[in-house]
Design an enzyme around this catalytic site. Structure first.
Site, short mmCIF file in Angstrom:
data_model
loop_
_atom_site.label_atom_id
_atom_site.label_comp_id
_atom_site.label_asym_id
_atom_site.label_seq_id
_atom_site.Cartn_x
_atom_site.Cartn_y
_atom_site.Cartn_z
N GLU A 189 95.83 -15.26 -37.60
CA GLU A 189 97.05 -14.81 -36.89
C GLU A 189 98.22 -15.77 -37.03
OE1 GLU A 189 95.92 -14.15 -32.76
OE2 GLU A 189 94.15 -13.08 -33.44
N ARG A 222 80.70 -24.91 -39.94
CA ARG A 222 79.53 -24.24 -40.55
C ARG A 222 79.76 -24.03 -42.04
NH1 ARG A 222 79.38 -19.27 -36.52
NH2 ARG A 222 80.89 -20.41 -35.26
N ARG A 263 80.31 -11.51 -23.26
CA ARG A 263 80.04 -11.47 -24.70
C ARG A 263 78.64 -12.05 -24.91
NH1 ARG A 263 82.66 -15.37 -29.30
NH2 ARG A 263 81.67 -14.36 -31.08
N GLU A 294 89.00 -10.24 -27.95
CA GLU A 294 87.59 -9.96 -27.65
C GLU A 294 87.39 -9.72 -26.16
OE1 GLU A 294 86.97 -13.54 -29.89
OE2 GLU A 294 85.25 -12.66 -30.91
N LEU A 349 89.42 -15.08 -39.08
CA LEU A 349 89.42 -16.47 -39.52
C LEU A 349 89.76 -17.37 -38.34
CD1 LEU A 349 91.46 -15.98 -42.84
CD2 LEU A 349 88.98 -15.83 -42.52
N GLY A 350 88.72 -17.89 -37.68
CA GLY A 350 88.91 -18.84 -36.58
C GLY A 350 88.00 -20.03 -36.83
N ILE A 404 93.30 -18.79 -37.23
CA ILE A 404 93.92 -19.06 -38.53
C ILE A 404 94.57 -17.78 -39.07
CG2 ILE A 404 93.43 -19.74 -40.91
CD1 ILE A 404 91.04 -21.41 -39.75
N ASN A 433 83.51 -14.95 -22.00
CA ASN A 433 83.07 -15.26 -23.36
C ASN A 433 82.71 -16.74 -23.34
OD1 ASN A 433 82.95 -15.88 -26.08
ND2 ASN A 433 84.92 -14.95 -26.60
N ARG A 446 94.88 -26.91 -38.60
CA ARG A 446 96.21 -27.53 -38.42
C ARG A 446 96.18 -29.00 -38.83
NH1 ARG A 446 97.04 -24.99 -32.54
NH2 ARG A 446 94.82 -25.43 -32.64
N HIS A 497 80.79 -11.14 -34.86
CA HIS A 497 82.21 -10.95 -34.56
C HIS A 497 82.54 -9.48 -34.29
CE1 HIS A 497 83.27 -14.96 -36.71
NE2 HIS A 497 83.37 -15.13 -35.41
N GLY A 513 84.85 -19.95 -36.12
CA GLY A 513 83.88 -19.11 -36.81
C GLY A 513 84.68 -18.17 -37.69
P1 ADP Z 1 87.35 -19.76 -32.09
O1 ADP Z 1 86.44 -19.27 -33.17
O2 ADP Z 1 86.92 -21.04 -31.46
O3 ADP Z 1 87.79 -18.69 -31.11
P2 ADP Z 1 90.13 -19.69 -32.94
O4 ADP Z 1 90.21 -18.25 -33.26
O5 ADP Z 1 90.87 -20.20 -31.76
O6 ADP Z 1 88.64 -20.20 -32.91
O7 ADP Z 1 90.66 -20.48 -34.24
C1 ADP Z 1 90.70 -21.86 -34.34
C2 ADP Z 1 91.37 -22.23 -35.67
O8 ADP Z 1 92.65 -21.62 -35.70
C3 ADP Z 1 91.58 -23.72 -35.89
O9 ADP Z 1 91.25 -24.07 -37.22
C4 ADP Z 1 93.06 -23.89 -35.66
O10 ADP Z 1 93.61 -24.93 -36.45
C5 ADP Z 1 93.61 -22.57 -36.10
N1 ADP Z 1 94.87 -22.29 -35.42
C6 ADP Z 1 95.05 -21.97 -34.14
N2 ADP Z 1 96.37 -21.84 -33.84
C7 ADP Z 1 97.02 -22.10 -34.98
C8 ADP Z 1 98.39 -22.14 -35.34
N3 ADP Z 1 99.34 -21.88 -34.44
N4 ADP Z 1 98.68 -22.43 -36.62
C9 ADP Z 1 97.73 -22.68 -37.52
N5 ADP Z 1 96.40 -22.66 -37.23
C10 ADP Z 1 96.06 -22.38 -35.98
#
Ligand code: ADP
Length: 397
Positions: free
Chosen positions: A332, A242, A94, A380, A210-211, A330, A9, A286, A182, A213
């Site tokens: 999870e 974004r 991916r 993924e 919620l990440g 976010i 990916n 965070r 996604h 992206g």
């Molecule tokens: P991507 O889209 O790059 O794969 P991720 O799914 O890793 O992104 O998500 C990144 C986001 O998740 C960031 O805003 C980060 O702060 C948040 N995040 C990751 N781990 C934690 C955690 N343990 N507690 C709170 N937020 C988290």
């Protein structure tokens, strides 16, 4: 020799990967997973084995000049070594955009690659990196079949009204439509939900990815019926950098009256907006939680308000709502954000159990909540592995 598989990916500054050993019936068993981060600055390769132990942790001092291709060469060397005793029989990738043509995973050849390259303009921040990894692996491992799996594919079967912009018909006919993204994450969640909560999986569920992206998928009976991302991965929710949904008139204003050219607008919308733009502090949730600046709180409020509004909107595409599933970084890991979103959805019958939510438990709704709430980790890379097995017909050894 037993068989192994690699999932990739590849993004702009990071490459996530998974290594799998195939059972005789082709079922991929996780062997290791991790990522290379800091590409272009300070590359760092780290992976965990299936027992949770550290499988590799390597940093390159003075590695800023290492290209994606050089790092992929390091990765594949390590992967072959880690999977020793297993022949790598496929590499799954991916690919963000499958356009109108690709509705399912496809084995890659020169013709497919050319078609995928023509879609790069539709996903400028993602597709070129996905395809560069394919080209690099074709050079590094020319005899190993490669498969493209698509973020758009899961959303293919949606009703016309969820795919169409209110633009002249001819534009839709030439591919200007809402695709949705996604999809690998949503396909994985659909699979997991059917396993752990089959009754809910048969119903009306909004999955919140919620990440960095972020998007939502309305799933009815495990199929995508609507989603918040559209023609590109800019649409919908507020994201790390974004902007999500905008008034199209704003684009005209920026170009006509603020002297921006298309490249400025692209950078603004993809890289300088979202949580980063609103807070002026960080794209990372965070970091925003740790800040006591009012702008950080405003960014968080906007993120959660938009997510709740869009969840309620997607309920209309399914004629109701039986559950909400949170996933990705976010979704999870962040009880505060989940609780803020849920609070705004109390009026449609969603009540969170604070203790379960704080513990990141799987079921986080209060007893008596009309709408279920769950936390399910996405994967993924494993979905890519399943798709690759199917595409290459690796079910029989
Ligand atoms: P991507 O889209 O790059 O794969 P991720 O799914 O890793 O992104 O998500 C990144 C986001 O998740 C960031 O805003 C980060 O702060 C948040 N995040 C990751 N781990 C934690 C955690 N343990 N507690 C709170 N937020 C988290």
């Amino acid at each position: 020799m037993t068989r192994g598989l690699v999932s990739l990916n590849a993004g702009s500054s990071s490459i996530k990967f998974g290594l799998y050993r195939l059972d005789p019936d082709g079922r991929p068993r996780h062997a290791a997973g991790g990522k290379i981060e800091g590409i272009g600055t300070a590359p760092h390769l780290a992976a965990k084995a299936d027992d949770g132990s550290l499988a590799v942790d390597r940093r390159w001092t003075d590695g800023a000049g290492l290209s994606h291709e050089e790092l992929l060469a390091e990765l594949i060397d390590w992967a072959v070594d880690h999977l020793k005793g297993h022949e790598v029989v496929g590499i799954g990738h991916r690919v963000v955009h499958g356009g109108r043509q690709f509705a399912a995973p496809v084995r890659i050849d020169e013709d497919v690659l050319t078609k995928l390259e023509s879609l790069s303009a539709l996903a400028p921040l993602h597709q070129p990196h996905n395809l560069a990894a394919i080209r690099a692996m074709a050079k590094l491992a020319p005899d190993v079949p490669q498969v493209a799996t698509f973020d758009t594919a899961f959303h293919r079967g949606r009703a016309d009204e969820t795919k169409r912009f209110a633009l002249p018909r001819a534009m839709y006919d030439r591919g200007i439509r809402r695709y949705g993204f996604h999809g690998l994450s949503y396909a994985w969640i659909a699979r997991e939900l059917a396993r752990v909560a089959p009754t809910l999986a048969a119903g009306r569920v909004v999955v919140a990815h919620l990440g960095n992206g972020a998007s939502l998928c309305a799933m009815h009976g495990g199929k995508s019926v609507d989603t918040t991302m559209g023609f590109t991965a800019l649409d919908g929710l507020v994201m790390g950098t974004r902007c999500g949904t905008l008034d199209a008139g704003l684009v005209l204003h920026l170009i006509r009256h603020e002297g921006m050219d298309p490249a400025d607008v692209e950078t603004l919308f993809y890289q300088r907006s979202g949580l980063l733009g609103v807070s002026g502090i960080s794209s990372d949730m965070r970091t925003l939680h740790e800040s006591d600046a009012p702008a950080a709180q405003e960014a968080i409020t906007l993120f959660t308000a938009r997510a709740a509004r869009e969840i309620a909107a997607l309920a209309t595409s399914m004629g109701g709502l039986d559950g909400v599933v949170f996933t990705a970084g976010i979704g999870e890991n962040d009880p505060v954000i989940r609780a803020m979103i849920a609070k705004r959805l109390e009026f449609i019958g969603l009540a969170i159990d604070e203790t379960a939510n704080a513990a990141n438990a799987r079921d986080i709704h209060a007893s008596g909540s009309r709408v279920a709430a769950m936390v399910i980790p996405t994967d993924e890379e494993r979905m890519i592995a399943f798709d690759t097995v199917t595409c290459l017909d690796l079910h029989e050894a």
